[in-house]
Design a protein around this motif. Structure first.
Motif, mmCIF file in Angstrom:
data_model
loop_
_atom_site.group_PDB
_atom_site.id
_atom_site.type_symbol
_atom_site.label_atom_id
_atom_site.label_comp_id
_atom_site.label_asym_id
_atom_site.label_seq_id
_atom_site.Cartn_x
_atom_site.Cartn_y
_atom_site.Cartn_z
ATOM 1 N N GLU A 1 5.262 4.702 0.792
ATOM 2 C CA GLU A 1 4.918 3.360 0.319
ATOM 3 C C GLU A 1 5.393 2.362 1.368
ATOM 4 O O GLU A 1 6.535 2.404 1.808
ATOM 5 C CB GLU A 1 5.583 3.085 -1.015
ATOM 6 C CG GLU A 1 5.111 1.792 -1.653
ATOM 7 C CD GLU A 1 5.780 1.513 -2.998
ATOM 8 O OE1 GLU A 1 5.776 0.342 -3.399
ATOM 9 O OE2 GLU A 1 6.309 2.460 -3.618
ATOM 10 N N LYS A 2 4.492 1.486 1.767
ATOM 11 C CA LYS A 2 4.817 0.506 2.801
ATOM 12 C C LYS A 2 5.710 -0.606 2.261
ATOM 13 O O LYS A 2 5.652 -0.926 1.075
ATOM 14 C CB LYS A 2 3.527 -0.156 3.306
ATOM 15 C CG LYS A 2 2.536 0.744 3.985
ATOM 16 C CD LYS A 2 1.355 -0.124 4.350
ATOM 17 C CE LYS A 2 0.214 0.614 4.982
ATOM 18 N NZ LYS A 2 -0.837 -0.327 5.369
ATOM 19 N N GLU B 1 0.472 2.571 8.458
ATOM 20 C CA GLU B 1 0.551 3.835 7.715
ATOM 21 C C GLU B 1 1.304 4.843 8.567
ATOM 22 O O GLU B 1 1.190 4.832 9.798
ATOM 23 C CB GLU B 1 -0.859 4.370 7.431
ATOM 24 C CG GLU B 1 -1.509 3.751 6.235
ATOM 25 C CD GLU B 1 -2.719 4.575 5.760
ATOM 26 O OE1 GLU B 1 -2.777 5.787 6.052
ATOM 27 O OE2 GLU B 1 -3.575 3.987 5.093
ATOM 28 N N ASP C 1 2.123 -5.135 3.367
ATOM 29 C CA ASP C 1 0.745 -4.725 3.618
ATOM 30 C C ASP C 1 0.489 -4.551 5.105
ATOM 31 O O ASP C 1 -0.398 -3.795 5.508
ATOM 32 C CB ASP C 1 -0.234 -5.769 3.054
ATOM 33 C CG ASP C 1 -0.269 -5.718 1.531
ATOM 34 O OD1 ASP C 1 0.137 -4.680 0.973
ATOM 35 O OD2 ASP C 1 -0.674 -6.702 0.905
ATOM 36 N N THR D 1 0.823 -1.207 0.000
ATOM 37 C CA THR D 1 0.000 0.000 0.000
ATOM 38 C C THR D 1 0.857 1.256 0.000
ATOM 39 O O THR D 1 1.902 1.308 0.639
ATOM 40 C CB THR D 1 -0.888 0.015 1.257
ATOM 41 O OG1 THR D 1 -1.260 -1.324 1.560
ATOM 42 C CG2 THR D 1 -2.124 0.833 1.049
ATOM 43 N N SER D 2 0.389 2.260 -0.719
ATOM 44 C CA SER D 2 1.100 3.536 -0.737
ATOM 45 C C SER D 2 0.080 4.653 -0.659
ATOM 46 O O SER D 2 -1.119 4.430 -0.805
ATOM 47 C CB SER D 2 1.924 3.672 -2.020
ATOM 48 O OG SER D 2 1.070 3.567 -3.140
ATOM 49 N N GLY D 3 0.548 5.857 -0.432
ATOM 50 C CA GLY D 3 -0.379 6.974 -0.337
ATOM 51 C C GLY D 3 0.333 8.298 -0.211
ATOM 52 O O GLY D 3 1.556 8.380 -0.200
#
Length: 156
Positions: free
Chosen positions: A126-127, A134, A130, A8-10
């Motif tokens: 970006e992790k 965060e 998973d 996961t990214s954000g």
């Protein structure tokens, strides 16, 4: 869970209203990091220059800081954008990078009026897996650092 699945990214974006001049605030974040332990010692206990100069593009610094009450270490490479009063901190090593493979935080100071500025903080992450958390606690830390530095820059 299959191999090759994207972690996961954000992106987090936050704006902190500040007083005074964007130039002064920018200068503090660009070239006066050694003042941070004096100014906001509850967040930052030490900053060491590892490579380059205090204010140089591409310089590498090591930070000793407290996040959620825990002492941590962070090694970063610095990117400087004088035109936009922006500093980007790119994570290289340290606690943050144990859970994240990408951690870039841009801090930009925008003059809204003669007395009012806004600091726009953009954190791209970006992790590694998973299951990694965060980095919302790091976003809170940076936001808090920017806000707490406001009074110190005004006095300087």
């Amino acid at each position: 869970e299959t191999d090759g699945e994207m972690a996961t990214s954000g992106t987090y974006v936050s704006e902190v209203p500040l007083k005074g001049s964007a130039e002064k605030h920018y200068k503090r974040w660009k070239s006066e990091n050694h003042h941070f332990p004096d100014a906001i010692g509850h967040h930052i206990q030490g900053v060491t220059l590892h490579e380059g100069d205090w204010d140089s593009h591409g310089s590498i610094k090591i930070w000793n800081y407290t996040c959620d009450g825990k002492p941590e270490v962070f090694k970063e490479r610095r990117e400087i954008d004088d035109e936009n009063n922006a500093v980007t901190v790119r994570g290289l090593e340290g606690h943050v990078m144990e859970t994240l493979k990408l951690y870039d935080t841009t801090i930009q100071f925008i003059q809204k009026s003669p007395d009012d500025i806004v600091c726009k903080i953009t954190m791209v992450w970006e992790k590694r897996t998973d299951d990694s958390p965060e980095p919302i606690n790091y976003m809170k830390l940076v936001t808090s650092m920017v806000a707490d530095m406001d009074n110190h820059v005004l006095k300087a």
